[in-house]
Design an enzyme around this catalytic site. Structure first.
Site, mmCIF file in Angstrom:
data_model
loop_
_atom_site.group_PDB
_atom_site.id
_atom_site.type_symbol
_atom_site.label_atom_id
_atom_site.label_comp_id
_atom_site.label_asym_id
_atom_site.label_seq_id
_atom_site.Cartn_x
_atom_site.Cartn_y
_atom_site.Cartn_z
ATOM 1 N N CYS A 30 0.842 -1.188 0.000
ATOM 2 C CA CYS A 30 0.000 0.000 0.000
ATOM 3 C C CYS A 30 0.879 1.240 0.000
ATOM 4 O O CYS A 30 2.058 1.180 0.361
ATOM 5 C CB CYS A 30 -0.875 0.025 1.240
ATOM 6 S SG CYS A 30 -1.830 -1.472 1.431
ATOM 7 N N TYR A 169 -5.700 -13.371 -4.062
ATOM 8 C CA TYR A 169 -5.216 -12.919 -2.754
ATOM 9 C C TYR A 169 -5.920 -13.693 -1.651
ATOM 10 O O TYR A 169 -7.158 -13.659 -1.550
ATOM 11 C CB TYR A 169 -5.526 -11.423 -2.645
ATOM 12 C CG TYR A 169 -4.996 -10.666 -1.464
ATOM 13 C CD1 TYR A 169 -3.764 -10.948 -0.888
ATOM 14 C CD2 TYR A 169 -5.731 -9.608 -0.934
ATOM 15 C CE1 TYR A 169 -3.280 -10.200 0.181
ATOM 16 C CE2 TYR A 169 -5.264 -8.850 0.131
ATOM 17 C CZ TYR A 169 -4.030 -9.155 0.683
ATOM 18 O OH TYR A 169 -3.555 -8.413 1.729
ATOM 19 N N HIS A 172 -3.302 -11.979 4.860
ATOM 20 C CA HIS A 172 -3.539 -10.795 5.702
ATOM 21 C C HIS A 172 -4.943 -10.714 6.310
ATOM 22 O O HIS A 172 -5.338 -9.643 6.768
ATOM 23 C CB HIS A 172 -3.273 -9.494 4.898
ATOM 24 C CG HIS A 172 -1.844 -9.336 4.484
ATOM 25 N ND1 HIS A 172 -1.481 -9.063 3.194
ATOM 26 C CD2 HIS A 172 -0.707 -9.413 5.188
ATOM 27 C CE1 HIS A 172 -0.154 -8.983 3.119
ATOM 28 N NE2 HIS A 172 0.334 -9.197 4.319
ATOM 29 N N ASP A 264 3.214 -9.643 9.415
ATOM 30 C CA ASP A 264 3.957 -9.736 8.156
ATOM 31 C C ASP A 264 5.034 -8.644 8.128
ATOM 32 O O ASP A 264 6.223 -8.931 8.021
ATOM 33 C CB ASP A 264 2.960 -9.583 6.995
ATOM 34 C CG ASP A 264 3.596 -9.789 5.642
ATOM 35 O OD1 ASP A 264 4.705 -10.335 5.582
ATOM 36 O OD2 ASP A 264 2.976 -9.397 4.634
#
Ligand code: ADP
Ligand code: SF4
Length: 687
Positions: A30, A169, A172, A264
């Site tokens: 991001c 995806y 997360h 992470d």
């Protein structure tokens, strides 16, 4: 010339129908610019392609209005009108021979839909993740078919934009494909819930859909979290072994990590380089497809070891590519000393969290590639033969001297202390912050190679010294100190009993080795990392530590850097109980009077010393002296005087580095108007 030991890092890898030219993979990250600032976003990604990364990924990309992430600004492919913004990035990335990758995501109950106003979707009925006062509804079979269609159509749009790799995806805790795997989110009783085979069904279908839709020309990657560290409610390693086994050959590439984001991108204070290896090393043994993973890798030796030991096929990086977009090129050119290593402070993460363009402590050009045209490796040559005096060798002064030296100016840097680095050197000695010294070390390393920058240590400069030095430009980067009087956000008039009390300490005392004994209260009115680090220091010194804040929560800003949970756990491990929502109204030297900020109720606490962390004051006496003597400047040959960094207004290390860099960039350059950067203007055409 490249060291032959690193040759393996520059061998190509096939990812389905496409080939990555080397082993450097910028995994999705991001950046706070996303779909709202496509020009700035594309320019940021382009710089990394120029810097040698073989694959450049987007951040997560919304595929449908029912997975709207507002207020966060990520990539977006809701319909064809979103294609040009991502095509821009693809063109820029391709111009440097890199592949572009797109991370498609529908975030289900971890979306917000604040903008689209759609009802949230989830495997089963459940609250939305981020505390919005709404729930997500259980998806029907029709919804599942629709979701698969949206994903497929977004993949095709990605291909039309020019993407080479399309991600599915499941990491997360942020996407439906993962939510269906999680027992805590999936309580379905149909063929999509219950057994592992059922919970994996949707992920398998979406992978097959994506391969079918775009797999002829695009590689299909799976981003998969192997562990959530949440026990049986989350994805666990044992189950992840089975999932990887079930899907082993389906994706063209496995991108594996630990969830959630705070596990992470762990700050360096809480995890070393390569910390994810125990959780991801099994994947390569289970699939013949290439595997990429992250570990804040900055050392080429560690990278080579990862490949040779069979842990990874490609070196994934978000933060190392932010701190040094040219990391691969530097290894290729044998310029290992020039690598600007990430310090693991996670200020980059705070851009996304605060919905503002990404910035980086180590790399002040991050986020300014398009706005200001700043390049991490190039800078305009000097405009004149002027000499520049930099006073102060902290992050602001060092970066100013380095960048001015790169421009070719004759630079002198005067530092009062024997050691360089200012606050960075001092803070890096505190528990867990050793890597922060990289801010100093990279800059001194670069300066030492320059013939035009002289450093004078143990040189405390007075106003007369500065006038006598006779440089045309003077920049003061003299730093700041912590206040002792309790003044801060919570106490606009200071705190009674603090001023002049020898039992009141500041972080500067602690960093100078003056530590209190016995029962110590750490007063945090700063709200970020430092109070918890000081508390840890004092605990190591056998103090009985209480952490006190008038806020309702400890260290609230550390949520933006993913430190928060780790800080809480560390304090708990150390047996430090926080007291929140209480302010200090008096201190006798052995007793503290606390007041509940909501009820006004008062109570007393036995206490031998306080460390007060409230606010800072600039060291600007030298600046004020020189301003008073402005009439003497012409005779001394001084044309400009500036005060920067913490000496101007105390802030983050990132702010100080940026201030030094900006000073160097702008010196003797024409001023371009009131707004010093380019902006995106959105058309008012009907949508
Ligand atoms: P910043 O974060 O803005 O770079 P720091 O506090 O880290 O600020 O660094 C400021 C540096 O300036 C410190 O190393 C300090 O010793 C030095 N310094 C402060 N005043 C003077 C002075 N008058 N002459 C020379 N060096 C100074
Ligand atoms: Fe690394 Fe900090 Fe830069 Fe992020 S902001 S890339 S953690 S140095």
């Amino acid at each position: 010339m490249r060291d032959p030991r690193y040759d393996i890092l520059f061998t190509p890898v096939a990812i389905g129908p496409v080939t990555a030219k080397n082993r450097f993979f910028q995994v999705p990250h991001c950046n706070g610019m996303g779909h709202a600032m496509p020009l700035a976003h594309a320019a940021m990604r382009e710089i990394k392609a120029e810097g040698g990364w073989a694959v450049i990924s987007t951040e997560e990309c919304e595929i449908h209005p029912s997975g709207d992430l507002t207020p966060y600004v990520e990539a977006r492919l809701w319909d064809d009108r979103d294609i040009p913004a991502l095509a821009l990035m693809c063109d820029k990335v391709h111009a440097h021979g890199a592949l572009a990758a797109l991370e498609l995501s529908h975030n289900g109950p971890t979306a917000s839909n604040l903008y689209s106003r759609e009802v949230l979707l989830a495997p089963s009925h459940q609250p939305s993740k981020y505390g919005y006062p709404s729930q997500a509804r259980a998806m029907t079979k029709h919804d599942i078919r629709e979701y698969r269609r949206w994903h497929r159509e977004a993949a095709i749009r990605g291909k039309r934009a020019g993407m080479d790799i399309i991600y599915v995806y499941a990491a997360h805790d942020l996407s439906l494909a993962m939510h269906f795997l999680q027992r805590r989110r999936n309580q379905r009783s149909d063929e999509y819930g219950g057994s592992l085979e059922n919970r994996v069904r949707l992920l398998r279908e979406v992978l097959e859909d994506t391969k079918d839709a775009v797999g002829d020309t695009c590689g299909v990657a799976l981003r998969f979290a192997t562990e959530e560290l949440l026990g049986p409610g989350g994805v666990e390693l044992a189950e992840a072994h089975d999932i990887v086994g079930m899907l082993a050959e389906l994706p063209d590439l496995w991108d594996v990590n630990v969830a959630a984001w705070y596990n992470d991108s762990v700050p360096s204070r809480f995890a070393p380089e390569g910390a994810q290896e125990p959780f991801i090393a099994f994947v390569k043994k289970t699939t013949s497809k290439p595997v990429v993973g992250v570990g804040r890798f900055t050392s080429p030796d560690t990278m080579v070891a990862q490949l040779k030991r069979g842990v990874l096929d490609m070196i994934g990086a978000a933060r190392p590519s932010i701190a040094d977009p040219f990391l691969p090129r530097k290894i290729e050119e044998g310029r290992i000393d020039d690598i600007r290593e990430c310090i693991g402070c996670n200020i980059c993460v705070s851009g996304d969290m605060t919905i503002s363009p990404i910035r980086c402590t180590q790399n002040p050009t991050m986020g300014e590639e398009w706005r200001k045209g700043w390049h991490p490796e190039r800078i305009a040559p000097k405009r004149s033969a002027s000499r520049v005096l930099v006073v102060g060798g902290g992050p602001a002064g060092l970066e100013a001297a380095r960048a001015l030296g790169q421009r070719g100016y004759e630079v002198s840097l005067a530092e009062a202390r024997r050691e360089l680095g200012g606050r960075v050197t001092r803070e890096a000695r505190l528990p867990g912050l050793a890597e922060w010294a990289r801010v100093r070390d990279w800059r001194t390393g670069q300066i030492n190679k320059m013939g035009n920058v002289a450093i004078y240590r143990e040189s405390m400069m007075s106003a007369q010294d500065v006038l006598d030095f006779a440089a045309e430009h003077v920049v003061l980067a003299t730093g700041c100190h912590w206040r002792r009087d309790g003044y801060g956000r919570s106490n606009g008039l200071g705190i009674a009993g603090f001023a002049g009390n020898p039992r009141v300490f500041t972080p500067d005392d602690i960093m100078d080795g003056r530590l209190p004994e016995g029962r110590v209260v750490v007063l945090d009115d700063d709200g970020f990392y430092l109070a918890s680090v000081i508390a840890e220091t004092l605990r190591q010194h056998d103090c009985d530590v209480t952490y006190l804040t008038a806020d309702d929560n400890i260290a609230p800003w550390s949520q933006h850097t993913l430190d928060y949970r780790h800080i809480r756990m560390r304090l708990a491990e150390l047996g430090i109980e926080p007291i929140v929502s209480h302010d200090i109204v008096g201190f006798t030297g052995t007793t503290l009077t606390l007041e509940d900020v909501w009820s006004g109720h008062r109570r007393e606490l036995g206490c031998d010393a306080i460390v007060t962390i409230t606010a800072r004051l600039p060291h600007d006496a030298l600046y004020q002296d020189l301003l008073l003597r402005e009439a003497s400047w012409p005779d001394a040959g001084i044309r400009t005087l500036r005060c920067i960094g913490d000496a101007e207004a105390p802030g983050l290390i990132a702010h100080a580095v940026y201030a030094g860099h900006r000073y160097a960039r702008e010196l003797e350059e024409p001023v371009t108007g009131e707004v010093s950067f380019k902006r995106h203007f959105h058309s008012a055409a009907p949508g």
